[in-house]
Design an enzyme around this catalytic site. Structure first.
Site, PDB file in Angstrom:
ATOM      1  N   LYS A   1       0.831  -1.206   0.000  1.00  0.00           N
ATOM      2  CA  LYS A   1       0.000   0.000   0.000  1.00  0.00           C
ATOM      3  C   LYS A   1       0.869   1.262   0.000  1.00  0.00           C
ATOM      4  O   LYS A   1       1.918   1.314   0.648  1.00  0.00           O
ATOM      5  CB  LYS A   1      -0.910  -0.018   1.233  1.00  0.00           C
ATOM      6  CG  LYS A   1      -1.941   1.108   1.309  1.00  0.00           C
ATOM      7  CD  LYS A   1      -2.792   0.937   2.556  1.00  0.00           C
ATOM      8  CE  LYS A   1      -3.849   2.021   2.699  1.00  0.00           C
ATOM      9  NZ  LYS A   1      -4.673   1.832   3.914  1.00  0.00           N
TER      10      LYS A   1
ATOM     11  N   SER B   1      -9.709  -0.436   7.734  1.00  0.00           N
ATOM     12  CA  SER B   1      -9.203  -0.224   6.379  1.00  0.00           C
ATOM     13  C   SER B   1      -8.607  -1.447   5.706  1.00  0.00           C
ATOM     14  O   SER B   1      -8.397  -1.431   4.501  1.00  0.00           O
ATOM     15  CB  SER B   1      -8.163   0.905   6.381  1.00  0.00           C
ATOM     16  OG  SER B   1      -8.776   2.142   6.581  1.00  0.00           O
TER      17      SER B   1
ATOM     18  N   SER C   1      -9.459   1.830   3.611  1.00  0.00           N
ATOM     19  CA  SER C   1      -8.584   2.570   2.720  1.00  0.00           C
ATOM     20  C   SER C   1      -7.603   1.696   1.948  1.00  0.00           C
ATOM     21  O   SER C   1      -6.931   2.172   1.031  1.00  0.00           O
ATOM     22  CB  SER C   1      -7.794   3.617   3.518  1.00  0.00           C
ATOM     23  OG  SER C   1      -6.934   3.009   4.473  1.00  0.00           O
TER      24      SER C   1
END
Length: 465
Positions: A82, A182, A158
């Protein structure tokens, strides 16, 4: 367009093939890069892809497997990371126009360092909302990340880019962050497995301004792959003052333990959540399957009121610290993030301390709850994925993303391990996730129950997939 979860090999299958000499890391990495080229225009999972570095890493792994000297159990497996983790040689822009890409970028986060040490092949970096601030995945820099089962829907966030990359065969593994759900939200919406381990189990650096809530953890298509990746990530790092000591034995072995006799509390709604009927029915069926397989599952709520007000203080106050990254200006950031920052600036030190006291009291309550129940089972998210490009479901009247994900953020506050496992689909073909929450430091137990869920009805004892 629907995700193809069946054709791409898992990480465990790849390393078995590497050991047997029937597949090489270069072949696996080339296939993953080709899948990214073919598919990512539809989904927008990656913000950066680096074929040259990935193939160089894969060639080095291929030599090690040929010499029967792999660096670790996942040497040569292609994966993503990420775009909130510092990754040497690549910019970490965090979905923001306000982060200057023209920097040295010469430091690895603990996550990136452990991945390199284990020989994993980093394909690139995945999308995130700006600074990872919300439960869906769009940002001013790269736009919307779309659900692999229906591109008109959100991927969740997220860690949405990571979930989509895994679901669509663009690398079998990824690492996400989770400050309020997330990892688990996009795992549920995209039909993959996402694990938020105990706070501090996966070290982080630099610490998020949401450090009291922030976790990092693995995402994959199977519980076995998640456990294998956690083994690589869950090593101490002196740069994280919250990091935990070494764990006992490999998580990958613990995931296949027999869970017959384990006690589980099944809470369909935590006592206060409105759940979509399709989600409720599928999750209840999965809980019944565990009961049929020999676990002791009973209906029980933890008995706490919705801690959203306290979470909001902790979240928004932490978000306000991002003004340092933005050089004191938030005029050109995501408007929703700007509103969160403004709300955070309005809270006092007393407000923050009161919220922290409520967080600690919630942790104590859950500790007591787990003296009676080994694990807690809930839906991961009470609704299926909704229309992309919205922070909340259109027409819901909700004002912020935490309102539609009430099953996830309480367990960031308590620092407990929690995993989302896919258990079925809506009539429209959208994935549904089941959440398993365990006591702090009980990653092995949570993984074992998740593996039992994954194996399906009547199979709570260990065994192959």
């Amino acid at each position: 367009m629907a995700a193809d979860l069946n054709n791409a090999p898992t990480a465990a299958e790849l390393v078995t093939a590497y050991a047997a000499g029937t597949l090489s890391p270069v072949e696996a990495t080339t296939a993953a890069l080709e899948t990214i080229r073919e598919r990512d225009a539809d989904y927008n999972a990656y913000v950066l892809v680096d074929p040259d570095r990935a193939l160089a890493s894969a060639r080095a792994a291929e030599r090690r497997w040929r010499d029967r000297a792999p660096l670790g159990p996942l040497d040569g497996v292609p994966m993503s990371i990420k775009d909130l983790f510092l990754t040497r040689g690549w910019p970490t822009l965090r979905g923001s126009r306000r982060v200057d890409p023209d920097q040295p970028w010469d430091v690895d986060s603990p996550v990136a360092a452990r991945l390199r040490e284990g020989g994993l092949v980093l394909l690139g970096k995945t999308t995130t909302p700006e600074m990872g601030w919300k439960g869906v995945c769009d940002n001013p820099l790269t736009g919307i990340t779309r659900n692999p089962w229906d591109t008109s829907r959100t991927s969740g966030g997220s860690s949405g880019g990571s979930a989509v990359a895994v679901a669509t065969g663009m690398g079998p593994l990824s690492v996400g962050t989770d400050g309020g759900g997330s990892i688990r939200i996009p795992a549920a919406f995209c039909g993959v497995v996402g694990f938020k381990p105990t706070h501090g189990r996966v070290p982080q650096y630099p610490l998020s301004s949401l450090a009291v809530l922030a976790h990092a953890g693995p995402m994959a298509r199977t519980v076995t792959d998640v456990a294998l990746l956690l083994d690589a990530l869950a090593l101490p790092d002196h740069r994280d003052p919250y990091h935990l000591g070494p764990h006992d034995g490999p998580y990958s072995r613990a995931a296949d333990r027999d869970v017959r006799g384990v006690t589980a509390a099944f809470s369909a709604d935590l006592g206060y959540v409105r759940v979509d009927p399709e989600v409720a029915a599928v999750v209840a069926s999965a809980a019944q399957a565990l009961r049929d397989a020999g676990m002791r599952v009973e209906a029980a709520d933890p008995g706490f009121p919705d801690p959203l007000p306290a979470f909001d203080v902790l979240w928004c106050a932490g978000a306000a610290k991002w003004l340092d990254v933005f050089d004191g200006r938030a005029d050109d950031v995501d408007p929703g993030l700007r509103a969160v920052i403004e709300r955070g600036l309005a809270y006092s030190a007393g407000d923050y301390l009161a919220a922290e006291a409520e967080r600690l009291a919630l942790a104590v309550r859950m500790g007591e709850f787990h003296t009676r129940h080994d694990v807690l089972i809930t839906p991961t998210v009470p609704i299926p994925a909704f229309a992309a490009g919205h922070d909340v479901p259109p027409g819901s009247g909700m004002s912020g993303w935490p309102e539609w994900t009430p099953f996830t953020y309480p367990f960031n506050m308590t620092h407990q391990p929690a995993i989302s496992v896919p258990v079925g689909f809506t009539a429209a073909g959208l994935p549904i996730g089941l959440q398993i929450v365990g006591p702090r430091h009980a990653e092995e137990l949570v993984l074992a129950v998740a593996r039992a869920v994954e194996r399906g009805p009547g199979r709570a004892s260990g065994g192959g997939r």
